[in-house]
Motif scaffolding. Structure first.
Motif, mmCIF file in Angstrom:
data_model
loop_
_atom_site.group_PDB
_atom_site.id
_atom_site.type_symbol
_atom_site.label_atom_id
_atom_site.label_comp_id
_atom_site.label_asym_id
_atom_site.label_seq_id
_atom_site.Cartn_x
_atom_site.Cartn_y
_atom_site.Cartn_z
ATOM 1 N N ARG A 143 0.839 -1.209 0.000
ATOM 2 C CA ARG A 143 0.000 0.000 0.000
ATOM 3 C C ARG A 143 0.874 1.260 0.000
ATOM 4 N N ALA A 144 1.929 1.251 0.792
ATOM 5 C CA ALA A 144 2.810 2.415 0.866
ATOM 6 C C ALA A 144 3.473 2.695 -0.479
ATOM 7 N N LYS A 145 3.883 1.658 -1.198
ATOM 8 C CA LYS A 145 4.556 1.848 -2.481
ATOM 9 C C LYS A 145 3.622 2.494 -3.503
ATOM 10 N N LYS A 146 2.307 2.259 -3.376
ATOM 11 C CA LYS A 146 1.352 2.828 -4.338
ATOM 12 C C LYS A 146 1.254 4.341 -4.228
ATOM 13 N N THR A 147 1.467 4.888 -3.042
ATOM 14 C CA THR A 147 1.329 6.336 -2.849
ATOM 15 C C THR A 147 2.668 7.033 -2.593
ATOM 16 N N ALA A 148 3.739 6.273 -2.563
ATOM 17 C CA ALA A 148 5.058 6.829 -2.223
ATOM 18 C C ALA A 148 5.570 7.752 -3.316
ATOM 19 N N PRO A 149 6.455 8.671 -2.938
ATOM 20 C CA PRO A 149 7.132 9.489 -3.948
ATOM 21 C C PRO A 149 7.901 8.611 -4.935
ATOM 22 N N THR A 150 8.182 9.180 -6.109
ATOM 23 C CA THR A 150 8.940 8.463 -7.142
ATOM 24 C C THR A 150 10.243 9.177 -7.471
ATOM 25 N N ARG A 151 10.497 10.276 -6.774
ATOM 26 C CA ARG A 151 11.713 11.055 -6.992
ATOM 27 C C ARG A 151 12.440 11.190 -5.660
ATOM 28 N N PRO A 152 13.754 11.294 -5.694
ATOM 29 C CA PRO A 152 14.494 11.427 -4.435
ATOM 30 C C PRO A 152 14.219 12.775 -3.772
ATOM 31 N N HIS A 153 14.025 12.739 -2.469
ATOM 32 C CA HIS A 153 13.810 13.941 -1.652
ATOM 33 C C HIS A 153 14.701 13.803 -0.420
ATOM 34 N N PRO A 154 16.009 14.055 -0.585
ATOM 35 C CA PRO A 154 16.952 13.810 0.514
ATOM 36 C C PRO A 154 16.634 14.551 1.808
ATOM 37 N N ALA A 155 15.942 15.679 1.736
ATOM 38 C CA ALA A 155 15.653 16.443 2.948
ATOM 39 C C ALA A 155 14.351 16.006 3.628
ATOM 40 N N ALA A 156 13.610 15.102 3.020
ATOM 41 C CA ALA A 156 12.331 14.668 3.591
ATOM 42 C C ALA A 156 12.570 13.796 4.821
ATOM 43 N N PRO A 157 11.624 13.830 5.784
ATOM 44 C CA PRO A 157 11.775 12.974 6.974
ATOM 45 C C PRO A 157 11.739 11.496 6.595
ATOM 46 N N ASP A 158 12.530 10.681 7.329
ATOM 47 C CA ASP A 158 12.582 9.253 7.037
ATOM 48 C C ASP A 158 12.088 8.394 8.196
ATOM 49 N N LYS A 159 11.493 9.015 9.219
ATOM 50 C CA LYS A 159 10.996 8.269 10.382
ATOM 51 C C LYS A 159 9.561 8.662 10.669
#
Length: 187
Positions: A143-159
């Motif tokens: 489910r998460a992969k269906k709505t996840a970003p498709t471009r790198p966002h290095p500054a986005a939160p990862d937790k």
């Protein structure tokens, strides 16, 4: 990506698909524009995969594995490094002098990460979790992969919770940009 089965089957199938794309890139001559299209496709798949792991796999690792915090933190560091490489690669065409260096760097980073994850993290998770828990995690990852970003966002939160709140909106914008530009599509 979105294969079915438990989280381990889902993620290892993703790993094989990315490796197939790497092999296709390696089989093309330097400067071939198809290398850029394939690199964009790899990036799309890796970002979706990574976001899903960050939302669900690594919290489960923290919860179920002894030393899980340190293990999850190492995985997040791997993701951050690969995401920075993908962000640089995003700005390069196949004939750019940096393209081949960045592709090789990304392949090395991902291959090392996958080998470690499959040899250490995933077997330990299989031992620590019930099949029902692994199946539920597989559903959440898909489910998460269906709505996840498709471009790198290095500054986005990862937790969590910030990553779970921001990823769907960012993903929608990325998918719109991809549709408008044809990014990741067959040429």
């Amino acid at each position: 990506m979105g294969h079915g089965g438990d989280v381990i089957t889902e993620l290892t199938t993703d790993h094989r698909e990315v490796e197939e794309l790497f092999a296709r890139i390696e089989g093309l001559a330097p400067g071939d524009p198809e290398r850029k299209r394939l690199a964009d496709q790899v990036t799309m798949e890796l970002v979706r995969h990574s976001v899903a792991e960050e939302e669900y796999l690594y919290p489960a690792v923290r919860e179920h594995l002894s030393g899980g915090d340190a293990l999850a933190d190492k995985e997040l560091e791997d993701h951050a490094s690969a995401e920075r490489t993908m962000k640089e690669l995003e700005g390069c065409e196949a004939d750019d002098t940096r393209f081949d260096v960045l592709v090789a760097q990304l392949m090395a980073e991902i291959r090392e990460h996958v080998a470690d994850e499959e040899a250490n993290l995933l077997p330990r998770l299989r031992e620590a979790c019930s099949q029902e828990e692994l199946d539920e995690l597989g559903d959440k990852v898909r489910r998460a992969k269906k709505t996840a970003p498709t471009r790198p966002h290095p500054a986005a939160p990862d937790k969590p919770p910030a990553n779970k709140l921001l990823a769907p909106g960012t993903g929608m914008v990325d998918r719109l940009r991809d549709a408008l530009t044809g990014r990741g599509k067959q040429g």
